[in-house]
Design a protein around this motif. Structure first.
Motif, short mmCIF file in Angstrom:
data_model
loop_
_atom_site.label_atom_id
_atom_site.label_comp_id
_atom_site.label_asym_id
_atom_site.label_seq_id
_atom_site.Cartn_x
_atom_site.Cartn_y
_atom_site.Cartn_z
N ALA A 1 -2.97 9.67 -4.75
CA ALA A 1 -2.95 9.25 -3.74
C ALA A 1 -4.15 9.62 -2.49
O ALA A 1 -5.00 8.45 -2.00
N ARG B 1 -6.43 6.48 -0.13
CA ARG B 1 -6.16 7.28 1.36
C ARG B 1 -7.74 6.80 1.66
O ARG B 1 -7.78 6.16 2.59
N GLN C 1 7.42 3.24 -10.73
CA GLN C 1 7.78 3.63 -10.00
C GLN C 1 9.14 4.53 -10.51
O GLN C 1 9.54 5.03 -10.38
N ILE D 1 1.17 -1.68 0.39
CA ILE D 1 -0.05 0.17 -0.07
C ILE D 1 0.90 1.50 0.18
O ILE D 1 0.43 2.21 -0.71
N ARG D 2 2.09 1.04 1.34
CA ARG D 2 2.95 2.38 0.55
C ARG D 2 3.37 2.73 -0.75
O ARG D 2 3.77 2.98 -1.50
N THR D 3 3.79 1.68 -1.15
CA THR D 3 4.27 1.01 -3.05
C THR D 3 3.62 2.17 -3.70
O THR D 3 3.10 3.60 -4.12
N LYS E 1 3.14 -5.40 -6.89
CA LYS E 1 3.77 -4.52 -5.89
C LYS E 1 5.08 -4.50 -7.35
O LYS E 1 5.70 -3.69 -7.22
N LEU F 1 0.81 3.92 -2.72
CA LEU F 1 0.99 5.45 -2.71
C LEU F 1 1.90 6.44 -2.59
O LEU F 1 1.62 8.18 -3.67
N ARG F 2 3.33 5.80 -2.99
CA ARG F 2 4.51 6.54 -3.58
C ARG F 2 3.83 6.90 -4.93
O ARG F 2 4.00 8.00 -5.64
#
Length: 568
Positions: A14, A18, A308, A2-4, A301, A6-7
């Motif tokens: 984002a 959230r 990314q 989830i962090r990846t 991911k 949002l980045r």
């Protein structure tokens, strides 16, 4: 993961994700809390008066209804966010790719970006619509149920709480054991796909050489590697899946044994034990589904990390205060440039006065095309400076710099559209008269008259429906229509037949008239018309002068001319 996600989405995209995550988490917690009402329901049903369970049943039904509404809103938000962000990410990726230097687009990267822009973005944004809700539910609902059990019975709740890190450790171990084979499998899949494409494209050459069996072997070896990797992937996933299943079943069995022991000792009622067992069983399904989500999450991911990496690639820096040159002369001043580990240029200096023509000649790999690419700022130099009108190209805005150039490459790419649409790319707002004049000057009149549909004839993807000479004429017409003051030519006629070469040369002469020109050529016909010629090899500029001066010198250029010059 989830962090990846949002980045990758960045600050613009984002926030809605959230909010979706919060809504899905609330729904998962509500689901877990609703099961707490099963305790008074079952206590009433198994008590002296089953009617006491009626109000609790209504409360349970109401809680489930509230959960259903919140879950629906969460899933709906996920689908809406997924589709909106899919559109937004395509725009973000496209905008970023448009800022990256053209030199970044190697053949390998073009293939990677094409896969990323099709499957990668779709798969990674599909996480929001299809995977995020079930993943949050499988994680948050069991934890909420453990908290509910802890409230109703400290001993059984403590046993369930102790099991949480054990399950997480087993899940993490299972993920790590499969991660390495996931990477290898992705590499083998890409390699086998490349082999299949190579095999199909090489059919004419292979059949002419009678070497199809050899190529079959290469393809078979690649497919066997895919099979072996897939088998290893299955075997590596098996221990983790079995381990997680055994762990979950062991925890449930432990709670069952502890509940029976407490019930027999009179510490807890049978209804409470039954309720807690129902709650524990409700934890099992989502926990077991985590194993299924594991592979999907790792795949998503991996795509997000690739996305990314592209989005974090820095474009060439834009000047804070762009300068617009007043002239169109060109100079290379002590230019040094390395491509990877290979030094392509080391101290190259040459100047082209405004309105003059410079021809760059030399063997393959000497850096001729690189000279043009540095001038158009496909790359930035490692040392020295490239100037237009006395201004370093790094101090000119990218858009303003490209407006000064009309570039004609050896390999012409046309977009899947009509001839007119492809020519108009040079100057979209050009008048009909200017368009017709450019086409006529490029020798396209007879091509347009011959093709079904004329101006509206479709050229196919990449211009596949036109011959090489016809594509080159469209490219020259596009450059003529642009009417830029500087012309860059990169081996324009090296692959053309004599008829097309003659027509293209006429168009090139019209394009070069009155403009500053830098041309790279193998064929010497165009070189003779240049005002100045430089002979370039891997050590830099070896000779410089007019065509006649270099012939009288009798050096490398004269040798090159003797081999390459037309006979007669």
């Amino acid at each position: 993961m989830i962090r990846t996600l949002l980045r990758v989405l960045g600050p613009k995209y984002a926030p809605p994700v959230r909010r979706t995550i919060v809504l899905m988490t609330v729904a998962a917690v509500l689901e877990g809390l609703s099961y707490a009402l099963l305790v008074p329901v079952l206590r009433g049903l198994f008590g002296d008066d089953p009617g006491e369970a009626r109000p609790w049943l209504f409360a349970f039904g109401g809680a489930i209804a509230v959960y259903a509404v919140v879950r629906y809103l969460g899933d709906l938000a996920g689908f809406r966010a997924g589709t909106t962000l899919l559109h937004g990410m395509y725009h973000r990726l496209g905008d970023h790719l448009a800022k990256l230097p053209v030199g970044w687009y190697t053949s390998r990267r073009v293939g990677e970006v094409s896969v990323l822009a099709s499957q990668g973005v779709l798969r990674s944004m599909g996480v929001i619509a299809h995977l995020l809700g079930p993943f949050i539910s499988a994680s948050a609902t069991p934890l909420t149920i453990v908290a509910v059990i802890l409230v109703f019975n400290r001993q059984l709740g403590s046993a369930a709480l102790v099991a949480v890190p054990v399950v997480l450790l087993v899940q993490a171990w299972a993920g790590r054991s499969m991660a390495s084979t996931d990477t290898e499998r992705a590499e083998r899949d890409h390699e086998s796909s490349a082999r299949v494409i190579e095999f199909v494209k090489a059919q004419p050459v292979l059949r002419a050489g009678g070497r199809t069996a050899e190529r079959f072997t290469l393809l078979d070896d690649s497919l066997r590697d895919v099979e072996r990797t897939a088998r290893r992937s299955v075997f590596s996933a098996l221990p983790g899946a079995v381990g997680l299943s055994v762990t979950v079943q062991a925890v449930f069995t432990g709670i069952l044994v502890l509940g029976a022991y407490l019930a027999l000792g009179g510490s807890i009622g049978a209804a409470e034990v039954l309720t807690i067992l129902v709650l524990a069983a409700r934890c099992a399904d989502p926990l077991l589904s985590l194993a299924e989500f594991g592979g999907q999450i790792r795949g998503a991911k991996a795509e997000l990390l690739r996305l990314q990496a592209v989005l974090e690639t820095e474009p060439l820096p834009e000047p804070a205060r762009p300068i617009s040159p007043a002239r169109n002369d060109i100079s290379f001043e002590d230019v040094r440039f390395a491509h990877g580990d290979r030094q392509v240029m080391d101290g190259v200096s040459v100047a082209v006065p405004e309105g003059r023509r410079l021809a760059v000649v030399g063997p393959s790999g000497s850096g001729k095309s690189t000279l043009l690419q540095l001038l158009a700022r496909f790359y930035d130099v490692d040392g020295g400076a490239v100037r237009v009108g006395g201004v370093d190209v790094r101090d000119i805005g990218a858009e303003a710099l490209m407006e000064r150039f009309a570039i004609v490459f050896q390999d012409v790419y046309l977009f899947d559209g009509t001839i007119e649409e492809n020519i108009r790319l040079g100057r979209p707002g050009a008048s009909e008269a200017d368009l017709r004049e450019a086409a006529s000057a490029a020798g396209l009149d007879e091509v347009i008259a011959r093709l079904p549909g004329g101006w509206d004839a479709n050229v196919g993807e990449g211009g596949a429906l036109l011959s090489g000479g016809e594509r080159q004429r469209v490219s020259i017409a596009r450059a003529l229509l642009k009417d830029a003051p500087i012309v860059l030519l990169d081996e324009v006629t090296s692959a053309l037949d004599p008829v097309n070469e003659a027509v293209v040369h006429e168009g090139i002469e019209r394009l070069m008239a009155g403009r500053t020109v830098v041309m790279v050529a193998h064929r010497m016909r165009t070189v003779q018309r240049a005002d100045r010629v430089v002979f370039l090899d891997r050590q830099g500029i070896r000779e410089e002068g007019t065509h006649e001066e270099l012939l009288r010198l009798g050096g490398r250029y004269a040798e090159f001319w003797a081999v390459s010059a037309p006979v007669g």
